[in-house]
Design an enzyme around this catalytic site. Structure first.
Site, mmCIF file in Angstrom:
data_model
loop_
_atom_site.group_PDB
_atom_site.id
_atom_site.type_symbol
_atom_site.label_atom_id
_atom_site.label_comp_id
_atom_site.label_asym_id
_atom_site.label_seq_id
_atom_site.Cartn_x
_atom_site.Cartn_y
_atom_site.Cartn_z
ATOM 1 C CB CYS A 186 -0.962 -0.004 1.176
ATOM 2 S SG CYS A 186 -1.845 -1.571 1.396
ATOM 3 C CB ALA A 225 0.350 4.949 -4.052
ATOM 4 N N PRO A 226 1.557 7.324 -2.080
ATOM 5 C CG PRO A 226 1.699 9.631 -1.682
ATOM 6 C CD PRO A 226 1.160 8.355 -1.102
ATOM 7 N N GLY A 229 5.989 8.177 -0.300
ATOM 8 C CA GLY A 229 6.754 8.874 0.733
ATOM 9 C C GLY A 229 7.503 7.919 1.644
ATOM 10 C CG ASP A 238 -1.112 1.699 -3.740
ATOM 11 O OD1 ASP A 238 -0.880 2.053 -2.566
ATOM 12 O OD2 ASP A 238 -2.208 1.902 -4.302
ATOM 13 C CG ASP A 250 -6.263 -7.023 -3.685
ATOM 14 O OD1 ASP A 250 -5.948 -7.053 -2.472
ATOM 15 O OD2 ASP A 250 -7.443 -6.963 -4.071
ATOM 16 C CG ASP A 274 0.442 3.537 5.337
ATOM 17 O OD1 ASP A 274 -0.396 3.563 6.263
ATOM 18 O OD2 ASP A 274 0.741 4.550 4.676
ATOM 19 C CB CYS A 322 -3.192 7.994 8.587
ATOM 20 S SG CYS A 322 -4.167 7.661 7.103
#
Length: 429
Positions: free
Chosen positions: A254, A256-257, A259, A277, A303, A322, A375
């Site tokens: 997971c 993207a983007p 960082g 991703d 996936d 993430d 997050c």
């Protein structure tokens, strides 16, 4: 050609697309930004973000001041009036200019016959502002959050929920990540000072710097050269807990983007990183970030529930997951989240997270480290998720972060600190 689009009507259209059509502001705003002059882009962004941040207040005011809602083809006018309220309440735009430009916005959306209505509602608000705001201060809408989310926060954080809500309603600080392969953090802070700006180091995350005042990226020393990246402090905690080493095979799932992918490579430049991703469109930003920073990683679309489709039987020394989540920890950065999420989404996301965890765990080598991060601030996606994973996974053990009863580390959003974020560091026995 000179760009002369009415900013207020563009902001109203953006908010309408988010609220009525469920689109993300990060997708809606960029094409609208292309329609306005460079000098007006910041105001358009402020109006869109601001209206979404305070949406429940603006909706409450409309319900007080209008006898019936605007519907059908007139619905954009509903949001145009909100843009007018927001300017009068929260910006330094002179009231006469706010009124004139908002009323004129009706022409841009081909509703000139409603100019008088818009003008009347905004002027009525000006006359009754003090009384209305006093009444609003005791209403359920005062938290500027949907009711279902307020209830979840109250249940999860009986003594801290108001702090979380207040933090969500603030403008976020601007955090940067200094690329340690180019500069020490102190060295780059010196360059920042030479450029007339001030920054502050984070006490826990060794590459993180908070700008005293947010600035455009082109003004940051060495941004184009890859010396620094915009990334929230809490997001930087992922690579800190992962502790990647040179020569290791590392999976960033997971990704993207990108960082966190690039942060892993800054910490361990000779690591072999696979970034995966599900969203092919967002993967283009992973490539962009790698290119700007002059880094190499293998990037694949896939996936997380089906690792054999994108990595065969390969195993990894470290995995960063993430996980897809409600993003309730980053509302101050993305206020549209409050209105895009639904209560029922939380159980669906928790199920998806569990499926990805179970699918990817066999791809971790014995003795390897998996960092699970979100997050989110909701326990169903965080502590509860890891607690049940540990119960059903006998070869998984918690490391550094929390206890079996309270697994993981939960950062809450607030003030000048980082966003709301959760981490659990797991070791395979």
């Amino acid at each position: 050609m000179k760009k002369q689009n009415n900013l207020r009507s563009l902001a109203a259209q953006a908010v309408e697309q988010v609220v009525e059509q469920g689109q993300s502001l990060s997708n809606v705003l960029p094409p609208l930004q292309q329609k306005v002059a460079d000098k007006d882009k910041a105001l358009l962004q402020e109006l869109c973000f601001g209206v979404l941040r305070t949406l429940s207040q603006l909706e409450w005011l409309i319900n007080k001041l209008m006898s019936r809602p605007m519907t059908g083809k007139q619905r954009t006018v509903h949001y145009l009036i909100m843009v007018g309220f927001y300017q009068l309440l929260y910006t330094r735009v002179p009231p006469h200019a706010a009124l004139a430009e908002t009323v004129e916005g009706a022409v841009s959306i081909k509703r000139p016959q409603l100019k008088g209505l818009i003008n009347g509602v905004l002027r009525q608000f000006q006359r009754q502002q003090e009384t209305l705001l006093n009444e609003f201060a005791t209403s359920d809408a005062r938290f500027l959050h949907p009711g279902w989310l307020v209830k979840r926060l109250q249940n999860a954080y009986p003594t801290q929920w108001q702090h979380i809500i207040e933090a969500n309603n603030q403008r976020p600080p601007m955090w940067l990540r200094v690329n340690r392969t180019h500069h020490t953090r102190d060295g780059w802070l010196g360059l920042l000072e030479d450029a007339g700006m001030k920054g502050y180091p984070h006490p826990d995350y060794p590459d993180a710097v908070r700008l005293e005042t947010p600035a455009p990226v082109h003004a940051l020393p060495g941004f184009a050269e890859g010396w620094v990246t915009v990334q929230d402090a809490s997001a930087q905690g992922c690579a800190v807990f992962l502790a990647p080493q040179n020569g290791e095979h590392i999976l960033d799932l997971c990704a993207a983007p990108g960082g966190k992918t690039t942060h892993i490579l800054e910490v361990a430049p000779e690591a072999d990183v696979l970034a995966v991703d599900i969203d092919e469109q967002r993967l283009s930003r992973v490539y962009d970030n790698l290119k700007r920073l002059g880094m190499k990683a293998t990037v694949k679309q896939g996936d997380g529930r089906y690792p054999s489709q994108w990595c065969g039987e390969q195993q990894f020394d470290r995995i960063l997951l993430d996980a897809p989540c409600s993003a309730t920890g980053v509302i101050r950065r993305h206020p549209d989240i409050k209105w895009l999420r639904r209560d029922r989404d939380i159980a669906e996301l928790a199920q998806l997270q569990a499926e990805i965890l179970d699918a990817v765990w066999p791809r971790l080598k014995p003795g390897g480290t998996l960092v699970y991060a979100t997050c989110s601030v909701l326990p169903e996606e965080n502590r509860d998720q890891i607690k049940t994973f540990l119960q059903r996974t006998p070869d998984a053990a918690l490391s550094e972060t929390g206890t079996p009863d309270q697994p993981g580390q939960q950062n809450l959003p607030g003030g000048e600190e980082g966003d709301g974020f959760f981490y659990a560091k797991l070791i395979k026995k």
